[in-house]
Write an enzyme that holds these catalytic residues in place. Structure first.
Site, mmCIF file in Angstrom:
data_model
loop_
_atom_site.group_PDB
_atom_site.id
_atom_site.type_symbol
_atom_site.label_atom_id
_atom_site.label_comp_id
_atom_site.label_asym_id
_atom_site.label_seq_id
_atom_site.Cartn_x
_atom_site.Cartn_y
_atom_site.Cartn_z
ATOM 1 N N ASP A 64 20.130 -38.349 36.505
ATOM 2 C CA ASP A 64 19.039 -37.386 36.625
ATOM 3 C C ASP A 64 18.136 -37.462 35.398
ATOM 4 O O ASP A 64 18.491 -38.038 34.376
ATOM 5 C CB ASP A 64 19.559 -35.961 36.844
ATOM 6 N N ASP A 66 15.893 -35.233 32.886
ATOM 7 C CA ASP A 66 15.536 -33.910 32.374
ATOM 8 C C ASP A 66 14.361 -34.043 31.414
ATOM 9 O O ASP A 66 14.267 -35.006 30.655
ATOM 10 C CB ASP A 66 16.722 -33.284 31.628
ATOM 11 N N ASP A 143 24.053 -31.390 21.427
ATOM 12 C CA ASP A 143 25.404 -31.659 20.931
ATOM 13 C C ASP A 143 25.512 -32.959 20.123
ATOM 14 O O ASP A 143 25.800 -32.937 18.942
ATOM 15 C CB ASP A 143 26.444 -31.583 22.066
HETATM 16 P P1 ATP Z 1 25.507 -36.798 31.966
HETATM 17 O O1 ATP Z 1 25.328 -38.252 31.957
HETATM 18 O O2 ATP Z 1 26.875 -36.395 32.267
HETATM 19 O O3 ATP Z 1 24.489 -36.030 32.767
HETATM 20 P P2 ATP Z 1 24.192 -35.475 29.824
HETATM 21 O O4 ATP Z 1 24.212 -35.725 28.346
HETATM 22 O O5 ATP Z 1 22.889 -35.640 30.516
HETATM 23 O O6 ATP Z 1 25.295 -36.377 30.446
HETATM 24 P P3 ATP Z 1 24.103 -32.771 30.716
HETATM 25 O O7 ATP Z 1 25.226 -31.821 30.923
HETATM 26 O O8 ATP Z 1 23.256 -33.179 31.862
HETATM 27 O O9 ATP Z 1 24.759 -34.040 30.047
HETATM 28 O O10 ATP Z 1 23.221 -32.163 29.560
HETATM 29 C C1 ATP Z 1 21.882 -32.551 29.287
HETATM 30 C C2 ATP Z 1 21.596 -32.442 27.793
HETATM 31 O O11 ATP Z 1 21.767 -31.098 27.347
HETATM 32 C C3 ATP Z 1 22.544 -33.258 26.924
HETATM 33 O O12 ATP Z 1 22.132 -34.598 26.793
HETATM 34 C C4 ATP Z 1 22.473 -32.502 25.612
HETATM 35 O O13 ATP Z 1 21.316 -32.856 24.895
HETATM 36 C C5 ATP Z 1 22.361 -31.067 26.060
HETATM 37 N N1 ATP Z 1 23.676 -30.433 26.161
HETATM 38 C C6 ATP Z 1 24.481 -30.417 27.246
HETATM 39 N N2 ATP Z 1 25.616 -29.749 26.999
HETATM 40 C C7 ATP Z 1 25.530 -29.327 25.737
HETATM 41 C C8 ATP Z 1 26.390 -28.571 24.897
HETATM 42 N N3 ATP Z 1 27.568 -28.142 25.328
HETATM 43 N N4 ATP Z 1 25.970 -28.305 23.639
HETATM 44 C C9 ATP Z 1 24.759 -28.730 23.206
HETATM 45 N N5 ATP Z 1 23.935 -29.449 23.948
HETATM 46 C C10 ATP Z 1 24.284 -29.760 25.200
HETATM 47 MG MG MG Z 2 22.456 -35.123 32.595
#
Ligand code: ATP
Ligand code: MG
Length: 446
Positions: A64, A66, A143
């Site tokens: 996805d 964002d 994070d």
């Molecule tokens: P995935 O590939 O699983 O989607 P992702 O990094 O995109 O990994 P998401 O849960 O979609 O994970 O989160 C999007 C963004 O939001 C992350 O890349 C990070 O920058 C931020 N984020 C997500 N969870 C946290 C957290 N627990 N603490 C701080 N920032 C977070």
């Molecule tokens: Mg994501």
């Protein structure tokens, strides 16, 4: 910004120009690009952020896209007809294109867990106020450094405030700020470290890895529903085996699945662990082949060691097999629910998969046709095959039921008439002593 112990890092911008990174518009969804351009043309800052930038930089395929912007949610809504605002405290804009949703977040100040489920602390007091902020604020509340990269639509550069670009080149998961502080703020970050490292084939940087075994217990305070969601991402995204090995290595597995971890540790032959790993490998294969995977089967697998151990204990106390099976299934489920909120629609079929295991050795014609038409037959049979792969003991049952499936009419007439060796539970003794395999008598399960 590598001031080692500062819990609040000082952001310092590094711009990586378009020809020095791998993020290309041809790999970004056209919907996301439309939103980016519309924001920019309306005078707002607009960036692709988070997992998508990270994945593109290391050559992966984001699932996805964002976006982050300095436009407020209301301003975003005014730009797009196909937009709805979600969230109460921190509002996000969802711009909808058919089945694709582009999430647009206003730059956010204050460190937060990103999950939206910790609005209030245990005492009911507001955790933090919801404040919009600058792009720098937005970067440091994320994070991991590799999750805090911004792809700017205005000049196609990547903006890095926390050293994430270099960490991505070195394939390192590094928490922004002081690791212990960041884990205490949101213990689920421990699982995210492991999951993303497993998914991307990264290492967890030393200072980020060090607190994991020490702070693993904090996961017990996380919301069980969130841990369930996180487990699905850990184990149903195509890197289950790697996730499992890393959870083990960083001592998180024993907090997530305490009874299974204990059962595997007590199982001297290692057959239980072998079976789990084998099952996870199969799950990864199914994901890679775009075949469906089920949480019920996954949890049947992950909790099988716990189930076997509970069963061994109850049977050692003299409980009748059928009763012991039911009790073990319930007990393991109830205990596991304290950590991970496994919904009933998954826990019930999970239990059925376990309870059907002993029925493969029963071959009276009526039982055979009943089992064949059981809604969980296929899952239970696959599960039996998995057990066989880990500790060969059910070859005869498997051959029989494979045949029975192919020729439902012939199944009843082809009864080998013996259930020797069938349906035996994994060898396991509660005190860890290897147990002699007993021939199990037919029971009246079902
Ligand atoms: P995935 O590939 O699983 O989607 P992702 O990094 O995109 O990994 P998401 O849960 O979609 O994970 O989160 C999007 C963004 O939001 C992350 O890349 C990070 O920058 C931020 N984020 C997500 N969870 C946290 C957290 N627990 N603490 C701080 N920032 C977070
Ligand atoms: Mg994501």
């Amino acid at each position: 910004m590598r001031s080692e112990n500062a819990s609040i890092p000082v952001p310092e911008l590094r711009v990586i120009p378009r020809d020095a990174h791998a993020v290309s518009r041809k790999d970004i969804s056209s919907s996301a690009l439309r939103v980016l351009y519309r924001l920019r043309d309306s005078g707002f800052a607009a960036y692709l952020v988070g997992g998508a930038v990270r994945d593109l930089i290391v050559g992966g395929h984001p699932k996805d896209f964002d976006l982050a912007t300095d436009a407020t949610p209301d301003q975003v809504r005014q730009l797009f007809r196909n937009c709805r605002l979600i969230g109460r405290r921190f509002r996000l804009a969802h711009v909808v294109f058919g089945r694709e949703i582009i999430e647009v977040a206003t730059f956010r100040a204050n460190v937060d867990d990103g999950s939206g489920d910790r609005e209030v602390h245990d005492g009911g007091r507001l955790l933090r106020d919801n404040v919009y902020g600058s792009i720098e604020d937005d970067a440091i509340r994320r994070d991991f450094t590799v999750n805090a990269l911004y792809y700017a639509i205005e000049d196609f550069s990547v903006r890095d405030y926390v050293g994430g670009f270099e960490d991505a080149q070195n394939r390192l998961m590094r928490l922004i700020g002081d690791p212990e502080t960041r884990y205490r703020e949101d213990p689920v970050r421990m699982l995210r470290a492991v999951r993303l490292a497993a998914k991307l084939d990264f290492e967890i940087e030393a200072a980020t890895a060090e607190p994991l075994p020490r702070l693993a217990g904090l996961l017990r305070e996380a919301a069980p529903a969130r841990l369930f969601e996180e487990c699905l991402k850990l184990f149903l995204s195509g890197h289950a085996q790697e996730s499992f090995l890393r959870l083990e290595r960083h001592r998180l597995l024993e907090v997530l699945f305490p009874e299974s971890a204990q059962a595997m540790a007590a199982n001297r032959s290692g057959a239980l662990r072998t079976m789990v790993l084998e099952g996870l490998r199969g799950t990864d294969e199914r994901v890679a082949n775009d075949e469906p995977v089920s949480p019920a089967f996954l949890f049947a697998l992950l909790l099988w060691p716990a189930y076997c151990r509970a069963l061994a204990t109850l049977q050692a106390q003299g409980m009748h097999a059928v009763e012991a099976q039911r009790r073990s299934a319930d007990r393991v489920t109830v205990h596991q629910l304290q950590t991970i909120a496994l919904p009933r629609r998954f826990s019930l079929p999970m239990q059925e998969i376990w309870l059907l295991q002993t029925r493969f050795s029963l071959r009276q014609p009526k039982r055979v046709s009943r089992l064949l038409s059981h809604p969980r037959f296929r899952a239970a049979f696959d599960f039996l095959s998995l057990r066989e792969a880990a500790s060969p003991d059910h070859a005869e049952d498997i051959a029989f039921w494979r045949e029975a499936q192919l020729q439902p009419g012939a199944a009843t007439s082809a009864l080998p008439g013996s259930d020797a060796g069938g349906g035996e539970d994994e060898e396991l003794d509660p005190d860890g002593a290897p147990r002699r395999r007993r021939r199990r008598r037919r029971n009246r399960a079902g």
